[in-house]
Design a protein around this motif. Structure first.
Motif, mmCIF file in Angstrom:
data_model
loop_
_atom_site.group_PDB
_atom_site.id
_atom_site.type_symbol
_atom_site.label_atom_id
_atom_site.label_comp_id
_atom_site.label_asym_id
_atom_site.label_seq_id
_atom_site.Cartn_x
_atom_site.Cartn_y
_atom_site.Cartn_z
ATOM 1 N N ASP A 101 -1.522 15.242 14.972
ATOM 2 C CA ASP A 101 -0.859 14.903 13.709
ATOM 3 C C ASP A 101 -0.898 13.396 13.469
ATOM 4 N N ALA A 102 -0.684 12.622 14.522
ATOM 5 C CA ALA A 102 -0.736 11.163 14.385
ATOM 6 C C ALA A 102 -2.144 10.708 14.003
ATOM 7 N N CYS A 103 -3.147 11.316 14.604
ATOM 8 C CA CYS A 103 -4.536 10.949 14.288
ATOM 9 C C CYS A 103 -4.870 11.244 12.829
ATOM 10 N N GLU A 104 -4.456 12.401 12.343
ATOM 11 C CA GLU A 104 -4.733 12.763 10.952
ATOM 12 C C GLU A 104 -3.985 11.859 9.985
ATOM 13 N N HIS A 105 -2.765 11.465 10.353
ATOM 14 C CA HIS A 105 -1.993 10.538 9.521
ATOM 15 C C HIS A 105 -2.741 9.208 9.372
ATOM 16 N N LEU A 106 -3.222 8.672 10.477
ATOM 17 C CA LEU A 106 -3.957 7.406 10.435
ATOM 18 C C LEU A 106 -5.273 7.561 9.683
ATOM 19 N N ALA A 107 -5.973 8.669 9.896
ATOM 20 C CA ALA A 107 -7.257 8.899 9.221
ATOM 21 C C ALA A 107 -7.067 8.988 7.706
ATOM 22 N N GLU A 108 -5.985 9.624 7.286
ATOM 23 C CA GLU A 108 -5.719 9.743 5.846
ATOM 24 C C GLU A 108 -5.497 8.372 5.215
ATOM 25 N N TYR A 109 -4.750 7.517 5.914
ATOM 26 C CA TYR A 109 -4.505 6.160 5.393
ATOM 27 C C TYR A 109 -5.811 5.376 5.292
ATOM 28 N N LEU A 110 -6.638 5.440 6.328
ATOM 29 C CA LEU A 110 -7.885 4.675 6.333
ATOM 30 C C LEU A 110 -8.894 5.227 5.336
ATOM 31 N N ASP A 111 -8.857 6.526 5.074
ATOM 32 C CA ASP A 111 -9.720 7.092 4.025
ATOM 33 C C ASP A 111 -9.351 6.533 2.659
ATOM 34 N N ILE A 112 -8.072 6.433 2.384
ATOM 35 C CA ILE A 112 -7.607 5.853 1.113
ATOM 36 C C ILE A 112 -8.021 4.381 1.032
ATOM 37 N N TYR A 113 -7.853 3.654 2.128
ATOM 38 C CA TYR A 113 -8.231 2.245 2.137
ATOM 39 C C TYR A 113 -9.741 2.085 1.935
ATOM 40 N N TRP A 114 -10.519 2.974 2.527
ATOM 41 C CA TRP A 114 -11.973 2.914 2.361
ATOM 42 C C TRP A 114 -12.356 3.092 0.891
ATOM 43 N N ARG A 115 -11.754 4.064 0.235
ATOM 44 C CA ARG A 115 -12.059 4.286 -1.186
ATOM 45 C C ARG A 115 -11.591 3.115 -2.044
ATOM 46 N N ALA A 116 -10.498 2.460 -1.635
ATOM 47 C CA ALA A 116 -10.005 1.309 -2.397
ATOM 48 C C ALA A 116 -10.935 0.111 -2.290
ATOM 49 N N THR A 117 -11.629 -0.012 -1.166
ATOM 50 C CA THR A 117 -12.488 -1.183 -0.938
ATOM 51 C C THR A 117 -13.935 -0.959 -1.346
#
Length: 445
Positions: free
Chosen positions: A402-418
């Motif tokens: 669950d912690a891994c998926e939480h972090l992956a979701e945040y970084l996916d959003i950041y990737w799309r933002a950049t």
């Protein structure tokens, strides 16, 4: 017999007389409307100006469109807010950016001394015109001048209204309190109040004097993990290693995980940051030279070792590729250690909510870890006391998945933002010219 009187026949005006009458009427009419009716030359001048403005706006739109496919030259963090809708000087009306304090901007290229072209680091944000530090500084000075003028008016009112009520000694003390420190005519409490106000004013001036509108930061904010306790001990290292392994596989081809042994907390933001941006903004060339902008300027500042400066520059170089950058930083155990650096990191807090659970985890690693139990518990307690605003992501899930998926979701959003759809993620020129030390390619296994 009387003769009837017939009315006298009025002779019609001749052609010459009619022409003369028309000329007289024309002179009178032109004199009355001379100021209200523009001449042909004035109309022609206005049309030329409008045509020139339209052509300049067309060229600006074209340059704005071309910038979408260009690589990111560098990134900045904003220290001020700006509303482009209120700025009428934008090269393309309605194309100026809006941003708040602590936002991040990707700069693509320079348009002129007053404007850059780039975008807000936010999903869905489009390419816009961004005010340069020169323009923001000019706007600030204009606002301060206006405020000062209003202040002079109020001072004049006070001067003309209440001067006779204030003794000359006190007036001079207000202007220079340090000159009257030993003056027996001034009450001690009054001097103490004045010196306190003077000190606060100087501190406030010092705080606002060196704040630039932008701080140069890495094009991709580096990810730094802290917690649940101290690095170098098994519990923390094992939990963070599990996250590194997950990220390495989840973002394969889009991530760079590198170890940093230098103490990054020593890399304070340089006062030259503002000067560097301002000087580069004044150059006439394109933003090619901005690809080498770093917050730490040469020569090495006193108190900062060459190793720390080298690591900061290496992180900036890694971020130019617009890949996710994850730092396995040995010496970073608290978010406050990086607040004064120019890294602007994404702080991820690996949290064990219950101190008792953390204590059991440490004891389960054997006597070699148990003898350092107090140190690790204190470090965990310090992290738990931090306000949530100090972290970008808090992983407090009970399960690792669950912690891994939480972090992956945040970084996916950041990737799309950049990353703009269809934009060039990597500058090929930078790939050819960048020479990184061998440690830049090391990753956490």
């Amino acid at each position: 017999m009387q003769r009837k009187a017939f009315p006298r026949r009025v002779e019609s005006p001749t052609a010459a007389e009619l022409r003369e009458m028309r000329r007289n009427l024309g002179r009178q009419g032109s004199a009355d409307s001379y100021t209200s009716r523009p001449s042909d030359s004035d109309l022609s001048l206005e049309e030329d100006k409008e045509a020139s403005r339209r052509e300049a706006e067309r060229q600006a739109r074209l340059q704005l469109e071309r910038a979408k496919t260009k690589p990111v030259a560098f990134a900045v963090k904003t220290n001020v807010s700006y509303c482009g809708a209120l700025d009428e000087d934008c090269p393309v009306q309605g194309a100026a950016i809006n941003f708040e304090t602590k936002d991040f901007l990707h700069i693509k290229e320079k348009f002129n001394n007053d404007w850059w072209i780039g975008r807000l680091v936010k999903e869905g944000a489009d390419i816009s015109f961004i005010p340069s530090p020169v323009k923001l500084e000019a706007m600030r000075l204009k606002q301060e001048l206006k405020a000062a003028q209003n202040g002079e008016i109020s001072k004049e009112k006070v001067k003309t209204g209440n001067t006779l009520l204030v003794p000359n000694a006190i007036i001079s003390t207000v202007l220079a309190p340090e000159l009257h420190a030993n003056d027996p005519s001034c009450p001690p409490t009054f001097l103490k109040c004045l010196s306190s106000r003077s000190l606060k004013a100087k501190q406030k001036q010092k705080q606002t004097e060196h704040v630039p509108p932008y701080d140069v930061v890495p094009s991709m904010r580096p990810v730094v993990l802290v917690g649940p306790s101290l690095k170098g001990y098994e519990v923390t290292d094992m939990m963070q290693k599990a996250l590194f392994d997950f990220l390495k596989h989840r973002f394969d081809g889009r991530i760079s995980i590198t170890r940093v042994t230098a103490d990054l907390s020593l890399a304070k933001r340089s006062v030259l940051n503002k000067k560097a941006i301002m000087e580069r903004s004044n150059t006439r060339s394109s933003l090619g030279e901005y690809s080498n902008v770093h917050p730490i300027m040469s020569p090495i500042k006193p108190g900062m070792c060459a190793e720390v400066q080298s690591e900061i520059e290496r992180i900036f170089e890694l971020a130019k590729s617009l890949q996710l950058v994850v730092l396995d930083a040995d010496t970073i155990n608290h978010p406050a250690q990086l607040t004064k650096t120019s890294l602007a990191p994404i702080i991820v807090y690996v949290k064990v909510s219950s101190p008792k659970v953390l204590q059991r985890l440490i004891k389960s690693r054997g006597k070699s870890q148990s003898k350092h139990l107090n140190v690790q518990m204190m470090a965990g307690d310090k992290l738990a006391q931090c306000p949530p605003e100090m972290f970008d992501v808090i992983l407090d899930e009970n399960q690792l998945e669950d912690a891994c998926e939480h972090l992956a979701e945040y970084l996916d959003i950041y990737w799309r933002a950049t990353h703009l759809p269809g934009s060039a993620p990597v500058n090929p020129l930078l790939e050819q010219n960048v020479v990184t030390p061998p440690s830049a390619n090391s990753s956490q296994q």
